[in-house]
Design an enzyme around this catalytic site. Structure first.
Site, short mmCIF file in Angstrom:
data_model
loop_
_atom_site.label_atom_id
_atom_site.label_comp_id
_atom_site.label_asym_id
_atom_site.label_seq_id
_atom_site.Cartn_x
_atom_site.Cartn_y
_atom_site.Cartn_z
CG LEU A 89 -1.98 -1.10 1.31
CD1 LEU A 89 -2.72 -1.01 2.63
CD2 LEU A 89 -2.95 -0.99 0.14
CG ASP A 107 6.36 11.75 9.96
OD1 ASP A 107 6.55 12.83 9.38
OD2 ASP A 107 6.55 10.65 9.42
#
Length: 781
Positions: free
Chosen positions: A502, A620
């Site tokens: 993915l 992040d």
């Protein structure tokens, strides 16, 4: 004439000593190298007093020059100060091709310490403490004396346009927040970082106008002085005459912003201060960060917050201060009843009042600020009142009669009655204090009682439920309680041997899978560079992350521990990421959807920061980590993953995660990273959502390529419509509101950034948004 002869003799003696040292120094040939461990960690001078090489600092090593001939080594020069610490897998090499002196690390680019324009033939560590590189004619190509860091040694000069920069602390030798600059106008001046405005200086020699060739000089006996090109001594900072037998005198700017002359014993390494630029440790401006002020406890300086504020980072009182209450809109009905004024007497600040007028009393000044929506603090002194907005800078306690009058919230702020304006009736203060005390004690007792009953009830039910679990379940947990444990074979089968990828990132690879029993579609992430911790520690972190349940977070469904393999199993989100939406014009959401997406992300981050059991800094936040479900609800992925990654992965974004555009400035400055780092990342994403473009796009014109700078320029110029284009139908008031929120979030100073709770309130329109600092103020702070 006598002064000239004295100086001429000094120069002659120094030149002869240097020539002698150059003739007798140990030669370092091309191809020579050093490593932090083992017998070859430094190149010594002939006497063994100085060394150039690796210096142990904390858990790593620093490259520099240090006093090696004493029991307690002392650094006097530091290489690569923007990122000075290295691990043990590094080597220092004088390259065999004669090009440069470099640090080499396996799998990483070389770090150049010195790269002269001419070919290097050899090098030497001199007994003066100077490290030099020579060409084949024995001419010096590069020397450490010309590249001062935070220390001046005998015989070394600080020339025009050079500066000494303090270290961050005793344990961190990276660049700190104070500097001593030898200005071209002949003035030796100390400033806090980020500014050279005369009004921001906190120490100066007063020798301005003396010409461009003034230098700061240090002699062996501790004589520290300024001289001009005519060899005239302009100012003696110290008269010298200090002992030199088995003693070295050196000058250093310390982490507290004061520069001092030290005498160091070569026998025992003991240090004594011979002279210092000030004995008031609160003199250096910027010591306490924004909205904080410096005060003394005997000889110890420490920082305090102005009333109604708390430290941004409780473990670091230099981090600055932020409000401990939610500021309400000025236009709210009855707002005057929701604020009061608290005073901080005998303080001085960098005052930039927008309105100044005569006031008979402190009470008149306080009332004027309460009635003014724009006023956040007022200063009263000698019958004059000045109104000002936050933040406050460069505060300290002094004997000055100035009083800072700070506007704080009555309901949410923590009010210290000792700092209320002195004209309030004493009796009313006592009544308020007694009421608050009685209420507090009653609520505390009631809370403890309810908590005790709840704990007993939960514990009994947990025991009852646990005893009903099958013995075959092992380390598995009920799905609604904690993440499930999978075997590697189960996940290998679910992903058809990891065939459908993915996505791929710095922390691992994501695969699509279907669980055989439930046919549940999942996303399986194979982690890389996981912390080298035991199974129990890893499980503890997984359980913490597994308890984060929120509609705007991608849920951690399970995990796998198999030898060194670590895998995480997430709910599968089928509608792609925010990055996919922003990258294709046909997918761009309408204005209302943009605001909703931004609010979804803000709620998810707020939950991580303030509402889940253990505070989590995501580290992040970026569009690729914002996934969109079938209902276009934004969900943050990889929540808490930073807890499981190696130190270099959570800190070195430029080489590991590749998300530099979203990384807060404190990462690169080696400053403590708090939840405000996530706020910065959100601010960048908010701009991207508003403008439907990447934060950095070099295909656009130069003035538009960096989105945050373009947005700042458009806001100041009153041209925010350019950010969305003419084809967009947007409410300009809402657009301006969103741009202001984003710019507040991306301030360089973490203390200036709002909390995520306040960001959400601003997004929802519940609080007024003040104008962000101007770009000139922003660059000077």
């Amino acid at each position: 004439m006598a002064v000239f002869l004295t100086f001429f003799l000094f120069l002659s003696t120094f030149c002869l000593a240097t020539t002698s040292a150059q003739q007798n120094h140990p030669n370092i040939s091309l191809g020579s190298s050093l490593t932090p461990t083992g017998n070859s960690s430094a190149w010594l001078s002939r006497s063994g007093l100085f060394a150039f090489g690796f210096y142990k600092q904390g858990n790593g090593y620093v490259v520099g020059i240090f006093l090696a001939g004493i029991p307690q080594r002392t650094l006097v020069w530091i290489a690569n100060r923007d990122s000075p610490n290295f691990s043990s897998n590094v080597s220092l090499v004088l390259s065999s091709d004669g090009g440069r002196l470099v640090l080499q690390r396996t799998g990483s680019p070389d770090v150049a310490i010195a790269s002269p324009s001419e070919r290097i033939s050899s090098a030497s560590m001199l007994d003066s403490g100077n490290f030099v590189l020579y060409n084949s004619d024995r001419r010096i190509l590069w020397q450490s004396f010309d590249q001062p860091t935070n220390t001046l040694l005998p015989g070394q000069r600080l020339v025009a346009n050079q500066e000494l920069i303090s270290s961050s602390s005793e344990s961190d030798v990276s660049k700190g927040i104070f500097r001593l600059e030898m200005q071209p106008d002949g003035n030796l001046v100390q400033y806090p970082k980020g500014t050279s405005r005369p009004q921001d200086a906190y120490w100066a020699s007063g020798t301005f106008g003396s010409g461009p060739n003034v230098t700061l000089n240090l002699e062996g006996d501790g004589h520290l002085y300024l001289i001009n090109s005519s060899v005239n001594i302009l100012q003696n900072l110290t008269v010298g005459g200090y002992p030199t037998h088995k003693i070295i005198n050196l000058m250093k700017i310390d982490g507290d912003g004061i520069f001092r002359l030290y005498s160091i014993s070569l026998d025992g390494g003991n240090q004594s201060i011979r002279w210092e630029s000030t004995n008031n440790k609160c003199d250096p401006k910027g010591l306490c960060g924004l909205n904080g002020f410096c005060t003394m406890n005997d000889t110890i300086a420490y920082c305090k917050c102005i009333p109604g504020f708390d430290f941004v980072d409780q473990g670091n009182w230099r981090s600055g201060c932020e409000r401990n209450f939610t500021a309400e809109s000025c236009k709210t009905e009855g707002i005057s009843d929701k604020f009061t004024i608290m005073s901080e007497p005998s303080t001085v600040w960098d005052i930039e009042s927008y309105d100044e007028f005569d006031a008979a009393t402190e009470e008149d000044c306080a009332n004027a600020c309460l009635q003014d929506c724009n006023c956040e603090v007022a200063f009263f002194k000698d019958g004059r009142c000045g109104k000002q907005k936050l933040p406050l800078r460069f505060g300290k306690i002094s004997n000055d009669s100035n009083i800072a009058l700070v506007k704080v919230g009555v309901l949410n702020g923590s009010i210290n009655e000792d700092k209320m304006p002195s004209n309030l009736p004493k009796s009313s203060k006592k009544e308020v204090r007694m009421d608050v005390l009685i209420s507090g004690i009653s609520l505390t007792i009631f809370g403890i009682l309810i908590l005790s009953i709840s704990v007993i009830f939960v514990y009994r039910n947990w025991i009852r439920a646990y005893t009903k679990l099958s013995p075959n379940i092992g380390v598995k947990f009920v799905e609604d309680v904690a993440p499930r444990a999978f075997t590697f074979a189960e996940l290998e089968q679910a992903t058809n041997e990891f065939k459908e990828e993915l996505g791929r990132g710095a922390c691992g690879v994501m695969y699509k899978g279907i669980l055989p029993n439930s046919q549940k579609v999942v996303a399986v992430k194979s982690l890389e560079k996981v912390l080298a911790v035991g199974e129990n520690e890893f499980l503890n972190e997984i359980r913490v992350i597994g308890k984060t349940h929120h509609r705007n977070l991608v849920r951690l469904f399970g995990y796998c521990i198999d030898g060194i393999k670590r895998l995480l199993v997430y709910d599968y989100i089928s509608n792609g990421s925010l990055a996919d939406i922003l990258s294709k014009p046909e997918n761009h959401p309408c204005w209302d959807e943009r605001i909703r997406i931004a609010s979804d992300i803000a709620r998810g981050i707020l939950y991580l920061h303030e509402e889940c059991e253990t505070q989590i800094i995501h580290c992040d936040i970026k569009p690729q980590n914002i996934l969109m479900d079938d209902n276009n609800c934004a969900k943050i992925s990889d929540s808490g993953l930073a807890k499981l990654l190696n130190h270099d992965q959570t800190r070195t974004y430029t080489t590991v995660r590749g998300t530099r555009s979203y990384v807060a400035p404190e990462w690169h400055r080696k400053l403590p990273v708090t939840i405000k780092a996530d706020v910065y990342s959100f601010g960048i994403i908010l701009l991207e959502i508003i403008c439907c473009r990447k934060s950095v796009d070099w295909s656009t014109s130069k003035d538009q390529s960096i989105l945050k700078e373009w947005a700042y320029d458009c806001l100041e110029a009153g041209e925010i419509h350019k950010l969305v284009g003419d084809e967009e139908v947007v409410d300009m008031r809402k657009l301006e509101r969103m741009i202001k929120i984003a710019i507040w979030c991306i301030q360089d100073e973490p203390a200036l950034r709002p909390s995520m709770k306040k960001v959400l309130l601003m997004l929802e329109g519940n609080v007024e948004i003040p104008d962000p600092p101007s770009s000139t103020f922003f660059s000077a702070v």
